[in-house]
Design an enzyme around this catalytic site. Sequence first.
Site, mmCIF file in Angstrom:
data_model
loop_
_atom_site.group_PDB
_atom_site.id
_atom_site.type_symbol
_atom_site.label_atom_id
_atom_site.label_comp_id
_atom_site.label_asym_id
_atom_site.label_seq_id
_atom_site.Cartn_x
_atom_site.Cartn_y
_atom_site.Cartn_z
ATOM 1 N N LYS A 38 0.880 -1.178 0.000
ATOM 2 C CA LYS A 38 0.000 0.000 0.000
ATOM 3 C C LYS A 38 0.909 1.216 0.000
ATOM 4 O O LYS A 38 1.449 1.606 1.035
ATOM 5 C CB LYS A 38 -0.867 -0.024 1.261
ATOM 6 C CG LYS A 38 -2.203 0.699 1.159
ATOM 7 C CD LYS A 38 -2.172 2.153 0.746
ATOM 8 C CE LYS A 38 -1.971 3.106 1.902
ATOM 9 N NZ LYS A 38 -1.929 4.522 1.475
ATOM 10 N N GLY A 78 6.362 5.326 8.652
ATOM 11 C CA GLY A 78 5.555 6.540 8.658
ATOM 12 C C GLY A 78 5.488 7.142 10.042
ATOM 13 O O GLY A 78 6.442 7.036 10.827
ATOM 14 N N SER A 79 4.362 7.748 10.361
ATOM 15 C CA SER A 79 4.236 8.498 11.608
ATOM 16 C C SER A 79 4.039 7.592 12.819
ATOM 17 O O SER A 79 3.565 6.460 12.692
ATOM 18 C CB SER A 79 3.058 9.466 11.495
ATOM 19 O OG SER A 79 1.862 8.735 11.344
ATOM 20 N N VAL A 124 0.178 6.628 13.326
ATOM 21 C CA VAL A 124 -0.342 5.540 12.489
ATOM 22 C C VAL A 124 0.396 4.238 12.795
ATOM 23 O O VAL A 124 -0.212 3.163 12.802
ATOM 24 C CB VAL A 124 -0.263 5.912 10.991
ATOM 25 C CG1 VAL A 124 -0.713 4.745 10.129
ATOM 26 C CG2 VAL A 124 -1.121 7.134 10.704
ATOM 27 N N GLY A 125 1.676 4.318 13.109
ATOM 28 C CA GLY A 125 2.430 3.109 13.476
ATOM 29 C C GLY A 125 1.780 2.394 14.650
ATOM 30 O O GLY A 125 1.690 1.154 14.673
ATOM 31 N N GLU A 176 8.988 1.434 11.346
ATOM 32 C CA GLU A 176 10.050 2.433 11.180
ATOM 33 C C GLU A 176 9.360 3.781 11.260
ATOM 34 O O GLU A 176 8.655 4.173 10.339
ATOM 35 C CB GLU A 176 10.762 2.204 9.852
ATOM 36 C CG GLU A 176 12.152 2.756 9.854
ATOM 37 C CD GLU A 176 12.168 4.194 9.404
ATOM 38 O OE1 GLU A 176 12.134 5.078 10.294
ATOM 39 O OE2 GLU A 176 12.199 4.433 8.202
ATOM 40 N N CYS A 229 13.217 10.517 7.632
ATOM 41 C CA CYS A 229 13.114 10.080 9.032
ATOM 42 C C CYS A 229 14.476 10.168 9.715
ATOM 43 O O CYS A 229 14.569 10.404 10.909
ATOM 44 C CB CYS A 229 12.547 8.678 9.118
ATOM 45 S SG CYS A 229 13.360 7.521 8.032
ATOM 46 N N GLU A 280 9.592 15.817 16.047
ATOM 47 C CA GLU A 280 10.027 15.693 14.658
ATOM 48 C C GLU A 280 9.248 16.684 13.797
ATOM 49 O O GLU A 280 8.023 16.642 13.758
ATOM 50 C CB GLU A 280 9.779 14.271 14.154
ATOM 51 C CG GLU A 280 10.260 14.051 12.740
ATOM 52 C CD GLU A 280 9.975 12.648 12.226
ATOM 53 O OE1 GLU A 280 8.834 12.174 12.353
ATOM 54 O OE2 GLU A 280 10.911 12.025 11.684
HETATM 55 P P1 NAP Z 1 1.301 8.454 7.797
HETATM 56 O O1 NAP Z 1 -0.130 8.814 7.815
HETATM 57 O O2 NAP Z 1 1.885 7.713 8.925
HETATM 58 O O3 NAP Z 1 1.509 7.658 6.427
HETATM 59 C C1 NAP Z 1 2.343 6.541 6.235
HETATM 60 C C2 NAP Z 1 1.589 5.463 5.490
HETATM 61 O O4 NAP Z 1 0.554 4.936 6.337
HETATM 62 C C3 NAP Z 1 0.878 5.945 4.238
HETATM 63 O O5 NAP Z 1 0.891 4.924 3.272
HETATM 64 C C4 NAP Z 1 -0.514 6.175 4.756
HETATM 65 O O6 NAP Z 1 -1.491 6.187 3.760
HETATM 66 C C5 NAP Z 1 -0.690 5.005 5.678
HETATM 67 N N1 NAP Z 1 -1.770 5.156 6.656
HETATM 68 C C6 NAP Z 1 -2.374 6.298 7.086
HETATM 69 N N2 NAP Z 1 -3.326 6.005 7.990
HETATM 70 C C7 NAP Z 1 -3.342 4.672 8.131
HETATM 71 C C8 NAP Z 1 -4.083 3.779 8.936
HETATM 72 N N3 NAP Z 1 -5.030 4.204 9.754
HETATM 73 N N4 NAP Z 1 -3.817 2.462 8.855
HETATM 74 C C9 NAP Z 1 -2.850 2.013 8.027
HETATM 75 N N5 NAP Z 1 -2.119 2.807 7.241
HETATM 76 C C10 NAP Z 1 -2.346 4.125 7.284
HETATM 77 O O7 NAP Z 1 2.151 9.699 7.543
HETATM 78 P P2 NAP Z 1 1.620 11.055 6.902
HETATM 79 O O8 NAP Z 1 0.269 11.412 7.383
HETATM 80 O O9 NAP Z 1 1.699 10.898 5.454
HETATM 81 O O10 NAP Z 1 2.683 12.055 7.485
HETATM 82 C C11 NAP Z 1 2.501 12.549 8.805
HETATM 83 C C12 NAP Z 1 3.782 12.653 9.555
HETATM 84 O O11 NAP Z 1 4.409 11.364 9.626
HETATM 85 C C13 NAP Z 1 4.844 13.494 8.914
HETATM 86 O O12 NAP Z 1 4.685 14.830 9.184
HETATM 87 C C14 NAP Z 1 6.115 12.922 9.500
HETATM 88 O O13 NAP Z 1 6.403 13.484 10.740
HETATM 89 C C15 NAP Z 1 5.796 11.490 9.675
HETATM 90 N N6 NAP Z 1 6.382 10.669 8.623
HETATM 91 C C16 NAP Z 1 7.471 9.929 8.930
HETATM 92 C C17 NAP Z 1 8.060 9.153 7.955
HETATM 93 C C18 NAP Z 1 9.246 8.309 8.239
HETATM 94 O O14 NAP Z 1 9.922 7.896 7.317
HETATM 95 N N7 NAP Z 1 9.532 7.989 9.468
HETATM 96 C C19 NAP Z 1 7.548 9.134 6.664
HETATM 97 C C20 NAP Z 1 6.418 9.906 6.376
HETATM 98 C C21 NAP Z 1 5.851 10.658 7.383
HETATM 99 P P3 NAP Z 1 -1.922 7.605 3.146
HETATM 100 O O15 NAP Z 1 -0.741 8.140 2.453
HETATM 101 O O16 NAP Z 1 -2.998 7.253 2.229
HETATM 102 O O17 NAP Z 1 -2.349 8.467 4.299
#
Ligand code: NAP
Length: 509
Positions: free
Chosen positions: A203, A256-257, A260-261, A278, A312, A411
Amino acid sequence: MALPRMQAALALNSIHGRSLLPYSVENLQENPLEQLFIGGRWMAALDGRSLPVINPADGQAFDQIARGAAAEVDMAVKAARSALDGAWGKLTATERGRLLIKLGNSVLDHHAELAALEARDTGKPMTTARNDITVLARYFEFYGSAADKLHGEVIPFLNGHHAVLMREPLGVTGHIIPWNYPAQMLGRTIAPALAAGNAVVLKPAEDTSLSALRVAELATEVGFPDGSINVVTGLGEEAGAALAGHPGIDFISFTGSNEVGTLVQQAAARNAVKCVLELGGKSPQILFEDADIERAVPIIVRAIVQNAGQTCTAGSRLLVQHSIYDRVVEQVAAAYAKVRVGTPAMDLDCGPVMNPAQQARVNRYIAAAKAAGIPLLAEGHIAEGVSPTGHWVTPTFFGPVPRDAQLACEEVFGPVLAAFPFKDEADAIALANGTPYGLLAAVWTENGSRQTRVAKAVKAGQLFINCYGAGGGVELPFGGTKRSGHGREKGFLALEEMSTTKTVIQYHG
Ligand code: NAP
Ligand code: MG
């Protein structure tokens, strides 16, 4: 592509402030990248819904992707299971490895095209996008070469017995990746899973699905059996949540965040599914008074500005021994003031941030730091001539930052660097470990004993000495401690994470 029709339809309805479009079958046939890839076939979302694809450099829609959800995830998990029971599951490790190497070669053959696609989807400079595609190919090469080197053990046991530790695939693996390095992330997570013999359901982030879809297309061309690789695009709370909580998966990898993690881990726990997380970081660069400052400064600036700070592993905290603090900060500020932000084609130091939410988030942190009176040491520049509707933020460098400020422990995920003076080694270690995160760290000193002491004392999944490696490093095991997550990706350890063992004990007399 479908721009005029999309613009006409943009007002239909919306989620996350983004418009949703009905599918056009005619358009689907033109462009498989607008469909889901399940069981070796391209298909529209069952209800025909789609999501626009936005260019971060101008905020305009230029394409659409299918909005898959629970039903399509279910189809993908079943297709992956069939692949394991069928052609994919019957391949030898050598044959799997060969396919991965062919895919790596195909990525290199399509390097320019993939880099252009990735740059458009993410807004990053062309040089960064090109590097990302090279790293993507490296993942397939590395794990392709490793596929038939993953093996079990013979365990000395009782007389008359033969004990063998077999290494086996986990089964169907789920992979949820973010938008910051879409191509690298997909290679990092699916290449070891495939090498270990799993069938994958990916995904991608809703903002950046195009490279994953194109790689799925290339994978079919080089001969990956139907169902071995499935890509379900859509929203996180629909497709992502459905994948994390699906009872048919055997493993989930999430990047990701933290918020959501946690949800992903909870959903996986309900099915006793193993989970690699991660999450974020607040990684320190620690400079002692004997550091090679000239060498360190450009690396420090690049480690936070690269990818507009949306990394990250960004080196977002600069910890400097007080005796050299003024000198280091002055040099970093001089370099920071030269940072330029622009479009992919301008190919400057960094591009826009991914989406309006991210732009608002980064700007909120900058405004809060200014309002709190934290000294602003330098700002980069947004290039002239960029579209005013792009998601631009100005790179900023603050210091000294109070140790209890938001910028000290949260972050930002943007090009914002925070400087802190420290007294001695013990103070540096306490400061370095003083956030909830523990992903990367770097220590800059010529003193070998201090290098080792600090490397042992700082909590991080990777620690660099007199260098810094945000991104890349396919060979180097990587992952978090503390709130940065758990489990390891990259290197050989990813193969262990994404496989399981069976201990077989035979009595032979
Ligand atoms: P995010 O929501 O955690 O997105 C990461 C992935 O998880 C995306 O594929 C996202 O899909 C998916 N996702 C979202 N909600 C979910 C759920 N309830 N169940 C399962 N999967 C889900 O991150 P973001 O909203 O795009 O970014 C928010 C913050 O996360 C950023 O500002 C940053 O601080 C952090 N972030 C960290 C990293 C890292 O590498 N550590 C990477 C990205 C973001 P969708 O894209 O469709 O929402
Ligand atoms: Mg999201």
